[in-house]
Design an enzyme around this catalytic site. Structure first.
Site, PDB file in Angstrom:
ATOM      1  N   ASN A  71      75.007 -24.788   0.225  1.00  0.00           N
ATOM      2  CA  ASN A  71      76.326 -25.834   0.269  1.00  0.00           C
ATOM      3  C   ASN A  71      78.064 -25.472   0.690  1.00  0.00           C
ATOM      4  O   ASN A  71      78.231 -24.598  -0.209  1.00  0.00           O
ATOM      5  CB  ASN A  71      75.955 -27.175  -0.600  1.00  0.00           C
ATOM      6  CG  ASN A  71      76.660 -26.145  -1.959  1.00  0.00           C
ATOM      7  OD1 ASN A  71      77.883 -26.399  -1.450  1.00  0.00           O
ATOM      8  ND2 ASN A  71      75.881 -26.049  -2.911  1.00  0.00           N
ATOM      9  N   CYS A 132      86.240 -20.922  -9.641  1.00  0.00           N
ATOM     10  CA  CYS A 132      86.584 -21.112  -8.793  1.00  0.00           C
ATOM     11  C   CYS A 132      88.063 -20.560  -8.320  1.00  0.00           C
ATOM     12  O   CYS A 132      88.689 -19.732  -9.814  1.00  0.00           O
ATOM     13  CB  CYS A 132      87.063 -22.859  -9.562  1.00  0.00           C
ATOM     14  SG  CYS A 132      85.910 -23.799  -9.693  1.00  0.00           S
ATOM     15  N   GLY A 245      68.728 -23.072 -11.719  1.00  0.00           N
ATOM     16  CA  GLY A 245      68.705 -22.388 -10.918  1.00  0.00           C
ATOM     17  C   GLY A 245      66.937 -22.649 -10.111  1.00  0.00           C
ATOM     18  O   GLY A 245      66.323 -22.340 -10.419  1.00  0.00           O
TER      19      GLY A 245
END
Ligand SMILES: Cc1cc2nc3c(=O)[nH]c(=O)nc-3n(C[C@H](O)[C@H](O)[C@H](O)COP(=O)(O)O)c2cc1C
Length: 311
Positions: A71, A132, A245
């Site tokens: 994604n 990030c 996960g």
């Protein structure tokens, strides 16, 4: 149901069971109310929220692979204020832990987000997404450097008394070093882990399948790798670990627990079947009862003793 069988503690949160909806795959919680009562799961983590709304990356943003999903949503979200104003009131009567996932591009942004969240009693915990880009450090990820992880975690710790969870990137030299940094900075728990950098190509165009070119791999493909990270971290880290996960089945949940996870998050599996998290709670109860396990907590880390210096 025997309440003690499945309950687990993460910081100040006493979860009724260890199954949590993972950030980015569970919307803002309310989207799942039509599939099952949210009270049935231990809690959920919101989509990552930033100070201002974000539109995210260009389409296509999802690419299926044989054993997972890549994604590149690009952290699209409605912004913290819209969440607090329009979504949070709708969760008022719901008896499940609400964990808000936050991200920023500077340490100050993380702190400001935590300060805003801290005022709301309905929010039980904060999960820091540190995968990030840090604009103050030339765009390097916050989560890569243990010193930066320490800096952002300790500043956020000063801003809130809520349960503070740091969500680690799997792409680090030493998961133990990063987890220990979060712990020494005052985190109550670590989530292990986020997605793995990945790509796919479209053979018609000859270019990348995703609009943003690259994305993050999730789903069953990553489970063995993330499981090892949990196992490695458990040996050295004192605070609880949340395993995330590739969890699809109850056996996956048990594997994570044995490796050292005090709770688990269910991500991609909710896209296959939105009832997965609810089903896993029921199946976990049956699994443990059938084997005479008195408490889920007894399984946690049973594959390995913690090293004496960390207890
Ligand atoms: C579509 C999508 C969006 C995600 N968005 C976020 C996010 O906003 N913040 C975050 O910390 N993790 C995000 N994640 C990562 C998941 O929470 C989880 O760590 C990862 O998918 C691995 O778990 P899984 O294999 O069960 O999906 C996202 C994952 C997917 C698939």
């Amino acid at each position: 149901m025997n309440k003690r069988l499945l309950s687990t503690r993460i910081g100040r949160m006493l979860l009724k069971n260890p199954v949590i909806g993972a950030s980015g795959t569970f919307g803002y919680g309310i989207e799942y109310e039509r599939f099952f009562p949210l009270e049935r799961i231990g809690g959920f983590v919101t989509k990552g929220l930033s100070l201002r709304p974000r539109r995210g990356n260009p389409a296509p943003r999802i690419k299926e692979t044989p054993c997972g999903l890549i994604n590149s949503i690009g952290l699209e979200n409605i912004g913290m204020d819209a969440f607090l104003r329009s979504v949070l009131p709708r969760l008022e009567g719901t008896d499940t832990a609400v964990i808000v996932n936050i991200f920023g591009t500077t340490v100050d942004e993380y702190v400001e987000l935590a300060e805003r969240v801290d005022r709301f009693r309905r929010i039980d915990g904060i999960e820091l997404n540190i995968s990030c880009p840090n604009v103050e450090a030339g765009g390097a990820e916050f989560g890569k450097d243990p010193l930066v992880v320490h800096a952002v975690t300790s500043k956020v710790r000063e801003a809130t008394d809520k349960t503070l969870i740091v969500k680690l990137s799997p792409m680090v030299t030493s998961i133990v070093d990063v987890a220990l940094s979060a712990q020494s900075a005052g985190a109550d728990a670590v989530s292990i882990a986020n997605t793995y950098p990945a790509m796919a190509f479209d053979l018609e165009s000859g270019g990348p399948s995703l609009g943003a070119k690259t994305g993050g791999l999730s789903g069953p493909a990553i489970k063995p790798m993330t499981l090892k990270l949990v196992y490695d971290a458990y040996a050295r880290v004192r605070i609880p670990i949340i395993g995330v996960g590739g969890i699809i089945t109850v056996e996956d949940v048990v594997e994570y627990a044995i490796a050292g996870a005090s709770a688990v998050q269910v991500g991609t599996a909710s896209f296959i079947n939105p009832e997965t998290a609810d089903t896993l709670v029921r199946q976990l109860e049956e699994y443990l009862s059938a084997r005479g396990v008195q408490r889920f907590r007894a399984l946690v880390g049973s594959a390995k003793e913690r090293c004496p210096s960390s207890v």
